[in-house]
Write a protein that holds these residues in place. Structure first.
Motif, mmCIF file in Angstrom:
data_model
loop_
_atom_site.group_PDB
_atom_site.id
_atom_site.type_symbol
_atom_site.label_atom_id
_atom_site.label_comp_id
_atom_site.label_asym_id
_atom_site.label_seq_id
_atom_site.Cartn_x
_atom_site.Cartn_y
_atom_site.Cartn_z
ATOM 1 N N ILE A 188 0.846 -1.193 0.000
ATOM 2 C CA ILE A 188 0.000 0.000 0.000
ATOM 3 C C ILE A 188 0.886 1.250 0.000
ATOM 4 O O ILE A 188 1.743 1.393 0.877
ATOM 5 C CB ILE A 188 -0.945 0.010 1.212
ATOM 6 C CG1 ILE A 188 -1.938 -1.150 1.109
ATOM 7 C CG2 ILE A 188 -1.693 1.341 1.320
ATOM 8 C CD1 ILE A 188 -2.910 -1.234 2.247
ATOM 9 N N PRO A 189 0.697 2.165 -0.955
ATOM 10 C CA PRO A 189 1.533 3.367 -1.007
ATOM 11 C C PRO A 189 1.105 4.394 0.036
ATOM 12 O O PRO A 189 -0.009 4.902 0.013
ATOM 13 C CB PRO A 189 1.290 3.897 -2.425
ATOM 14 C CG PRO A 189 -0.104 3.457 -2.758
ATOM 15 C CD PRO A 189 -0.285 2.133 -2.064
ATOM 16 N N VAL A 190 1.979 4.663 0.975
ATOM 17 C CA VAL A 190 1.718 5.690 1.986
ATOM 18 C C VAL A 190 2.830 6.730 1.924
ATOM 19 O O VAL A 190 3.922 6.451 1.411
ATOM 20 C CB VAL A 190 1.631 5.077 3.404
ATOM 21 C CG1 VAL A 190 0.465 4.102 3.507
ATOM 22 C CG2 VAL A 190 2.934 4.387 3.777
ATOM 23 N N PRO A 191 2.596 7.929 2.417
ATOM 24 C CA PRO A 191 3.630 8.969 2.388
ATOM 25 C C PRO A 191 4.855 8.558 3.193
ATOM 26 O O PRO A 191 4.731 7.828 4.190
ATOM 27 C CB PRO A 191 2.939 10.183 3.018
ATOM 28 C CG PRO A 191 1.474 9.900 2.925
ATOM 29 C CD PRO A 191 1.343 8.416 3.007
ATOM 30 N N PRO A 192 6.039 8.995 2.819
ATOM 31 C CA PRO A 192 7.244 8.684 3.594
ATOM 32 C C PRO A 192 7.151 9.293 4.989
ATOM 33 O O PRO A 192 6.666 10.407 5.169
ATOM 34 C CB PRO A 192 8.363 9.334 2.771
ATOM 35 C CG PRO A 192 7.693 10.389 1.950
ATOM 36 C CD PRO A 192 6.331 9.854 1.644
ATOM 37 N N GLY A 193 7.586 8.531 5.973
ATOM 38 C CA GLY A 193 7.586 9.034 7.341
ATOM 39 C C GLY A 193 6.227 9.126 7.996
ATOM 40 O O GLY A 193 6.067 9.832 8.993
ATOM 41 N N LEU A 194 5.238 8.407 7.465
ATOM 42 C CA LEU A 194 3.897 8.441 8.072
ATOM 43 C C LEU A 194 3.984 7.947 9.514
ATOM 44 O O LEU A 194 4.576 6.912 9.799
ATOM 45 C CB LEU A 194 2.931 7.579 7.266
ATOM 46 C CG LEU A 194 1.448 7.702 7.631
ATOM 47 C CD1 LEU A 194 0.923 9.087 7.263
ATOM 48 C CD2 LEU A 194 0.628 6.625 6.922
ATOM 49 N N GLN A 195 3.384 8.699 10.444
ATOM 50 C CA GLN A 195 3.471 8.387 11.867
ATOM 51 C C GLN A 195 2.115 8.049 12.448
ATOM 52 O O GLN A 195 1.070 8.369 11.873
ATOM 53 C CB GLN A 195 4.068 9.586 12.619
ATOM 54 C CG GLN A 195 5.457 9.977 12.144
ATOM 55 C CD GLN A 195 5.960 11.230 12.831
ATOM 56 O OE1 GLN A 195 5.206 11.963 13.450
ATOM 57 N NE2 GLN A 195 7.266 11.473 12.725
ATOM 58 N N VAL A 196 2.119 7.424 13.623
ATOM 59 C CA VAL A 196 0.900 7.050 14.361
ATOM 60 C C VAL A 196 -0.053 6.330 13.409
ATOM 61 O O VAL A 196 -1.219 6.667 13.303
ATOM 62 C CB VAL A 196 0.218 8.287 14.977
ATOM 63 C CG1 VAL A 196 -0.786 7.853 16.052
ATOM 64 C CG2 VAL A 196 1.232 9.243 15.582
ATOM 65 N N THR A 197 0.477 5.334 12.729
ATOM 66 C CA THR A 197 -0.312 4.664 11.711
ATOM 67 C C THR A 197 -1.144 3.527 12.285
ATOM 68 O O THR A 197 -0.797 2.909 13.287
ATOM 69 C CB THR A 197 0.599 4.091 10.611
ATOM 70 O OG1 THR A 197 1.527 3.169 11.204
ATOM 71 C CG2 THR A 197 1.354 5.199 9.906
ATOM 72 N N SER A 198 -2.248 3.257 11.616
ATOM 73 C CA SER A 198 -3.064 2.084 11.911
ATOM 74 C C SER A 198 -3.689 1.621 10.612
ATOM 75 O O SER A 198 -3.887 2.401 9.681
ATOM 76 C CB SER A 198 -4.150 2.400 12.946
ATOM 77 O OG SER A 198 -5.068 3.343 12.437
ATOM 78 N N SER A 199 -3.991 0.329 10.541
ATOM 79 C CA SER A 199 -4.541 -0.247 9.323
ATOM 80 C C SER A 199 -5.547 -1.325 9.699
ATOM 81 O O SER A 199 -5.375 -2.029 10.694
ATOM 82 C CB SER A 199 -3.423 -0.837 8.461
ATOM 83 O OG SER A 199 -3.941 -1.490 7.323
ATOM 84 N N LEU A 200 -6.609 -1.443 8.901
ATOM 85 C CA LEU A 200 -7.640 -2.447 9.141
ATOM 86 C C LEU A 200 -8.169 -2.917 7.798
ATOM 87 O O LEU A 200 -8.434 -2.098 6.914
ATOM 88 C CB LEU A 200 -8.785 -1.868 9.979
ATOM 89 C CG LEU A 200 -9.976 -2.795 10.257
ATOM 90 C CD1 LEU A 200 -9.548 -3.953 11.160
ATOM 91 C CD2 LEU A 200 -11.111 -2.015 10.908
ATOM 92 N N LYS A 230 4.075 12.406 -5.353
ATOM 93 C CA LYS A 230 5.390 11.926 -5.776
ATOM 94 C C LYS A 230 5.555 10.453 -5.435
ATOM 95 O O LYS A 230 6.075 9.656 -6.238
ATOM 96 C CB LYS A 230 6.488 12.761 -5.116
ATOM 97 C CG LYS A 230 7.887 12.381 -5.561
ATOM 98 C CD LYS A 230 8.925 13.296 -4.918
ATOM 99 C CE LYS A 230 10.339 12.908 -5.356
ATOM 100 N NZ LYS A 230 11.366 13.802 -4.726
ATOM 101 N N THR A 231 5.115 10.066 -4.237
ATOM 102 C CA THR A 231 5.175 8.660 -3.835
ATOM 103 C C THR A 231 4.339 7.800 -4.758
ATOM 104 O O THR A 231 4.772 6.721 -5.191
ATOM 105 C CB THR A 231 4.691 8.496 -2.383
ATOM 106 O OG1 THR A 231 5.555 9.215 -1.509
ATOM 107 C CG2 THR A 231 4.653 7.029 -1.977
ATOM 108 N N LEU A 232 3.126 8.251 -5.067
ATOM 109 C CA LEU A 232 2.236 7.481 -5.936
ATOM 110 C C LEU A 232 2.856 7.279 -7.317
ATOM 111 O O LEU A 232 2.846 6.166 -7.858
ATOM 112 C CB LEU A 232 0.885 8.190 -6.056
ATOM 113 C CG LEU A 232 0.025 8.219 -4.790
ATOM 114 C CD1 LEU A 232 -1.124 9.196 -4.957
ATOM 115 C CD2 LEU A 232 -0.504 6.816 -4.467
#
Length: 287
Positions: A188-200, A230-232
């Protein structure tokens, strides 16, 4: 105003159940307009059922199956019928795995979301139950209560659009879901340095719905959008503008082969931007 027990596990479980109970409307009611390559969402299927119900009124409603009756018994037992509403119908059950039993039914009414929530808030308070609830916006929210002995959460969640309110009545045990591994899948493409992440991830009739939330460092939503675009691009994804942009929020539709999602970037306190992704994946799609 609904009583919000923000630091109680019932509040966290209630918010989660309210999100997943609205099957296919995607986690986060702000994303109710998401469409997946022309395929109907669960909300559209419910609306189609409403139309079919209205068409069948002259000849009588079809009999319910035993499975539907069981789902209705698991949900409606705890909430009296709503005045001026359609006949309750079963929607789904046990789609989050064997360790998280859940049942969801629904009904429709021309009353507003607030009217439905306030009605059931009063019903619960009159029974002496400790009410939990939240209004996400004027058109959506939930009200209900938590049963400590069984850790079951029982809710009425609402979503109003097109002059009608869909009310989703649910009962589910969310404790195990809250304790699941919430790491974001590598594909899954997420931004670099994404913090306090959760996924379901939810399994839904041939589709998987994965949601990712977190915060990213950026002074503005415009800057956050450029970083994420840019990430995408680097990972072969396509991004299209979503609804009308505002000073504090951006929405994007992202896609890849067999994958389509909705992204919301929202300005938070300081130099942080909230990141929300809801991604639909076809069963045959290979990340």
């Amino acid at each position: 105003m609904l009583r919000e027990v923000a630091h109680h596990p019932a509040f966290r479980a209630g918010t989660l159940l309210a999100s997943v109970a609205v099957v296919g409307v995607l986690l986060g009611v702000a994303w109710e307009d998401v469409r997946y390559s022309g395929a109907p969402t669960a909300l559209e299927r419910v609306e189609a059922q409403v139309e079919a119900r209205e068409t069948a009124q002259d000849t009588g409603l079809p009999a319910r199956t035993k499975r539907d009756e069981a789902i209705l018994a698991r949900t409606l037992t705890y909430f009296p019928p709503y005045p001026k509403a359609s006949r309750p119908e079963a929607l789904a059950a046990d789609y989050m795995g064997p360790d998280a039993p859940i049942a969801v039914s629904w009904f429709a009414t021309t009353d507003s979301s607030d009217q439905v929530l306030e009605h059931y808030r009063k019903v619960l308070l009159d029974q002496g139950l400790p009410v939990i609830g939240m209004r996400f916006n004027p058109n959506a929210g939930y009200v209900g209560y938590w049963v400590p002995d069984t850790e079951e959460v029982r809710l009425v969640s609402t979503l109003h659009q097109g002059g009608e309110t869909m009310a989703f009545v649910s009962a589910g045990q969310m404790a195990n879901v809250l304790n699941r591994d919430s790491r974001v899948p590598d594909w899954i493409p997420v931004p670099p340095g994404l913090q306090v992440t959760s996924s379901l991830t939810l399994k839904m009739e041939g589709l998987d719905n994965t949601t990712v939330t977190g915060t990213m460092s950026a002074a503005t939503v415009e800057a956050a959008e450029q970083i994420y675009r840019k990430t995408l691009r680097s990972r072969g994804w396509v991004a299209e503008d979503g609804s009308s942009p505002s000073f504090q929020q951006r929405e994007l539709t992202v896609s890849n082969t067999g994958l389509r999602g909705q992204v919301i970037l929202k300005q938070a306190a300081g130099d942080e931007v909230e990141f929300h992704l809801s991604l639909m994946q076809k069963a045959e799609a290979v990340p």
